[in-house]
Motif scaffolding. Structure first.
Motif: not given
Length: 519
Positions: A410-420
């Motif tokens: 979930r933490a990595l997914a959050m970083a991915m979507v904010i990066m997007g």
């Protein structure tokens, strides 16, 4: 090992703790009233502070759009296309330094790092007032992006450490209210501040940067005095001897978070390779990243030029800033309504698709209205687009979190979507070009195409969730039927055994074999 299967998991629920995490000897030893009181106290401390930080970030990031109506480009000596490059540098700075920023936050704690970030981007925002060339404009935008990088995912991570997973999903939307209120307020405040042109021999945009940047620096002091760091250090940066929670409240707040997600109690210095592999190979997460890319690029572009677009309808330059805030203020209650439906009725995909559809319809309106010379009708298109333009992003984040197995993913997914979201700002900055103004026919057409892709992806994910629900329902029915059949077979077998005549056993007594009754 975990038996979690994302294909058959219920898409409406968070997965249970993994098998290797269930050995925690924790239990609830408090009443509901105690928990409600502790959680209410936490809400009154954490949520206003993080929302204030997001509000300041949006003020400093968005005030450049208001400066345009006060002859900013002419005063600094840049063209619209050069201005777009500066906006790209802002997003590039965020993308490049987002991961290092979050690594620092993880090591020093949110209390210290988020406070320092407010000071840093407040100072940079203030000194934007002294821009006088293209090079200084580019440098200040890049520095602003660099200092703002990581604040949003840092705020989201902080929420996840203090709240359960379901509570975090609810509070993400409240956190984003700071962004929405900042968008609206910056334009309304700019209407008043830009009238200061001539004060001290300075342009109005000079005072816009100074006043808003100073407010951010002062807000940094507020976070420094009041924002607690973590359960381990429940004190603020500037008041290390003052705690805002008693031992009983800390016990309740911490234990319930660990019961919900035990891995949060196992702090690691870094995420393992398996966690990255699991997150990056989850195609559902990439779909959500693409939805964010599709929504945020057009939204960023429109937000930057909305005062200028309204000004092109024939309204006075500074009045255009105030008029450009109307749709953003309307967005707040509409956003809250969508968030309530998403959470209360568990309509994650439906609300995201509805928000994207309304956002797309706004650009359809604007493209049609470019051929109409009634400024009231054209202004309606602006208000509609602003009202439905932003909140699909946080709703998408809440939906995405349900596709994750554990807090690491979930933490990595959050970083991915904010990066997007920030990468979207890079391409979005070039949608409204100088040769397309003032009606921006090409720009609105591009936004329609991009939002259509995003809506299609959201519909695809929604269908995927429907299929997973059906698989999950069939699996539960099969398991229930199997249990019933097993129970019936057991009863039948017992009945058959009772009907069988058991021959008596024999033993040797004094040379003769004698039958005995078996008991």
């Amino acid at each position: 090992m975990s038996t979690f299967d994302i294909k058959s998991a219920n898409p409406d629920e968070y997965p249970p703790p993994r098998d290797d995490e269930e050995a925690l000897t924790l239990h609830r030893d408090w009443t509901k009233d105690e928990e409600a009181k502790a959680k209410r106290k936490l809400d009154f401390i954490i949520m206003p502070l993080l929302t204030l930080g997001f509000f300041c970030l949006q003020l400093d990031r968005g005030n450049i759009a208001n400066a345009i109506t006060d002859n900013f480009m002419k005063d600094v000596g840049i063209t619209q296309n050069q201005f777009n490059v500066g906006q790209q540098m802002l997003s590039l700075g965020i993308v490049l330094f987002e991961i290092p920023s979050n690594m620092i936050l993880y090591r020093v704690g949110p209390g210290k790092w988020l406070t320092l970030q407010l000071f840093l981007f407040g100072v940079v925002s203030t000194f934007q007032a002294f821009q006088n060339s293209y090079s200084s404009f580019i440098a200040s935008r890049f520095l602003l992006g660099m200092t703002e990088s990581g604040f949003i995912p840092g705020g989201l991570w902080t929420l996840s450490t203090w709240y359960t997973r379901r509570e975090t999903a609810k509070r993400v939307m409240f956190f984003y209210f700071g962004n929405q209120f900042g968008q609206a307020s910056s334009k309304l405040l700019a209407y008043g501040i830009l009238h200061m042109r001539g004060v001290g021999g300075k342009p109005g945009w000079f005072w816009l940067f100074v006043i808003m940047g100073t407010f951010t620096v002062l807000s940094g002091f507020v976070l420094g005095f009041l924002l607690p760091d973590s359960f381990k250090r429940p004190r603020s940066t500037f008041l290390p001897r003052v705690t805002f929670f008693n031992d009983r409240e800390l016990h309740i707040l911490k234990t319930r978070v660990l019961l919900d997600d035990p891995i949060k109690g196992q702090k690691k210095k870094h995420l393992g390779r398996d966690a990255f592999k699991k997150a990056f190979s989850n195609w559902r997460l990439w779909v959500h990243v693409m939805i964010t890319l599709s929504n945020n690029g057009p939204q960023r572009a429109f937000d930057t030029y909305s005062p200028s677009i309204v000004n092109g309808f024939g309204f006075a330059a500074l009045t255009s800033n105030a008029l450009a805030s109307v749709g953003l203020f309307l967005q707040i209650p509409v956003s809250f309504s969508f968030s309530y439906v998403s959470d209360h009725f568990n309509k994650r995909g439906e609300t995201v698709m509805a928000g994207l559809s309304m956002h797309l319809l706004g650009y359809v309106f604007n493209r049609i209205f470019t051929e109409i010379n009634l400024r009231g009708v054209r202004y309606f298109g602006v208000v509609w687009t602003q009202t439905f333009g932003t909140f699909s992003h946080p709703l998408n984040i809440a939906w995405m979190s349900l596709a994750c197995e554990d807090s690491e993913e979930r933490a990595l997914a959050m970083a991915m979507v904010i990066m997007g979201a920030n990468i979207a700002g890079i391409y979005g900055a070039q949608i409204f070009r100088e040769d397309d103004r003032p009606r921006y026919r090409r720009g609105f057409s591009i936004n329609i195409a991009v939002l259509t892709v995003g809506l299609s992806l959201a519909a695809f994910r929604y269908v995927d969730d429907l299929l997973r629900r059906r698989r999950n329902a069939r699996q539960m029915q099969n398991e229930s039927a199997s249990e019933r059949n097993s129970h019936d077979e057991g009863k039948l077998k017992a009945a058959r055994l009772s009907d069988i005549e058991v021959e008596p056993q024999t033993i040797l007594i004094e040379g003769d074999i004698k039958p005995v009754a078996a008991r």
